[in-house]
Design a protein around this motif. Structure first.
Motif, short mmCIF file in Angstrom:
data_model
loop_
_atom_site.label_atom_id
_atom_site.label_comp_id
_atom_site.label_asym_id
_atom_site.label_seq_id
_atom_site.Cartn_x
_atom_site.Cartn_y
_atom_site.Cartn_z
N LEU A 115 0.83 -1.20 0.00
CA LEU A 115 0.00 0.00 0.00
C LEU A 115 0.87 1.26 0.00
O LEU A 115 0.50 2.28 -0.59
N MET A 118 2.05 1.64 -3.56
CA MET A 118 0.95 2.15 -4.39
C MET A 118 0.72 3.64 -4.17
O MET A 118 0.36 4.37 -5.10
N CYS A 240 -6.96 8.61 -6.93
CA CYS A 240 -6.42 8.30 -5.60
C CYS A 240 -7.48 7.81 -4.62
O CYS A 240 -7.15 7.22 -3.59
N HIS A 243 -7.57 4.00 -3.58
CA HIS A 243 -6.44 3.62 -2.72
C HIS A 243 -6.61 4.17 -1.31
O HIS A 243 -6.33 3.47 -0.33
N TYR A 289 -11.92 -0.95 -6.29
CA TYR A 289 -11.07 -0.58 -7.42
C TYR A 289 -11.77 -0.64 -8.77
O TYR A 289 -11.24 -0.14 -9.76
#
Length: 314
Positions: A115, A118, A240, A243, A289
């Protein structure tokens, strides 16, 4: 030492959730449904990213790596939960129990690092767009992805090995899988030193990665606010948002369980929170996602059209 050897040659008992026998079939069916949907959703993302050239970007590469990780992560604990729903208190060999402990925490800490990577990917995409593809070349992506797995599986060695070396006087684990705090409650000795080591290792993996992510998103936010149009700002935010949602779910639930001394919360609370990061988060990740993601919808359309064309033939 005799008690420890006795514990190793036999098996632990996983207590699972206390529930009336009439509700267990329903709980089993619901858990099985979520587990199968989790496997299907994450496999769907992996196959789609591989099948469609339009998703051959660094962002979707890391999303597919996360989906691959989630397949293993949910499979580490979900079958055990299903067994406890069916049988109630369920035996598990000691060697399998400690293996589950190590693999579960290895994958969890790998996800922490992933994470963070990412977030770095999103930072470079927003703040360094002209150099983004050079900085996130295929070689760099593979190196970063591999490094997260090495870091996660290395960091989990100390907590797992220290817990496995404790002299254990009891057999019943007050959880539905083998986790640190429930196993430490079985020890015949004071576990304060072990708890400090666990807190340090897990704190570095979770706390430092979380601070790293916050720092990167601080830079992203500043860069987005400088964009000239509302449309470009909205597009940057949208890349974004998924995430950020996953980070909030994963780190929020993990901090609630692993921050603080073992045993500071009730046994039932730990199990309920564990359901969030061990079962619910892997289930929600594919939805988060792909939901309202135009690129994914376009990729599905393109792949579907290719499959139809192949079925029709020349």
């Amino acid at each position: 030492m005799d008690q420890l050897n006795h514990t190793w040659t036999q098996s632990f008992l996983l207590a699972g959730f206390p529930a009336p026998s009439t509700l267990r079939p329903l709980a089993f069916s619901g858990t099985l449904c979520i587990y199968l949907l989790t496997l299907a959703g994450n496999l769907f993302i992996i196959v789609l990213v591989q099948a469609d050239a339009g998703l051959s970007t660094p962002m979707y590469f890391f999303i597919s790596v996360l989906s691959f990780l989630e397949l293993w992560y949910v499979s580490t604990t979900a079958p055990t939960l299903l067994r406890t729903w069916l049988r109630g208190r369920s035996p598990i060999p000691a060697a399998v129990c400690f293996t589950q402990l190590y693999v579960f925490h290895s994958l969890g800490m790998t996800e922490c690092y992933l994470l963070g990577v990412m977030a770095l990917d999103r930072y470079l995409a927003v703040c360094r767009p002209l150099h983004y593809h050079a900085l996130m070349s295929r070689k760099e992506r593979l190196w970063l992805a591999g490094a997260t797995w090495v870091a996660g599986f290395s960091a989990a060695l100390a907590p797992a090995s220290l817990t496995a070396s404790l002299p254990l006087c009891f057999r019943e684990v007050a959880h539905y899988f083998c986790d640190l705090a429930p196993l430490m409650r079985l020890a015949c000795v004071d576990t304060g030193w072990n708890a400090r080591v666990h807190g340090t290792v897990i704190g570095v993996a979770t706390g430092c990665n979380f601070e790293f992510i916050l720092g990167l998103y601080g830079g992203i936010l500043r860069a987005i606010l400088k964009l000239p149009s509302a449309g470009s700002r909205a597009k940057a935010f949208s890349t974004c948002s998924s995430h950020v949602t996953v980070v909030a779910l994963f780190f929020g639930s993990a901090f609630m369980v692993y921050v603080g001394p073992p045993g500071s919360r009730s046994k039932g609370t730990d199990m309920r929170i564990a359901l969030v990061y061990a079962l619910l988060t892997p289930f929600l990740n594919p939805i988060i996602y792909t939901l309202r993601n135009k690129e994914v919808k376009e990729a599905v359309r393109r792949v579907t059209q290719r499959i139809r064309a192949m079925l029709k033939g020349p």
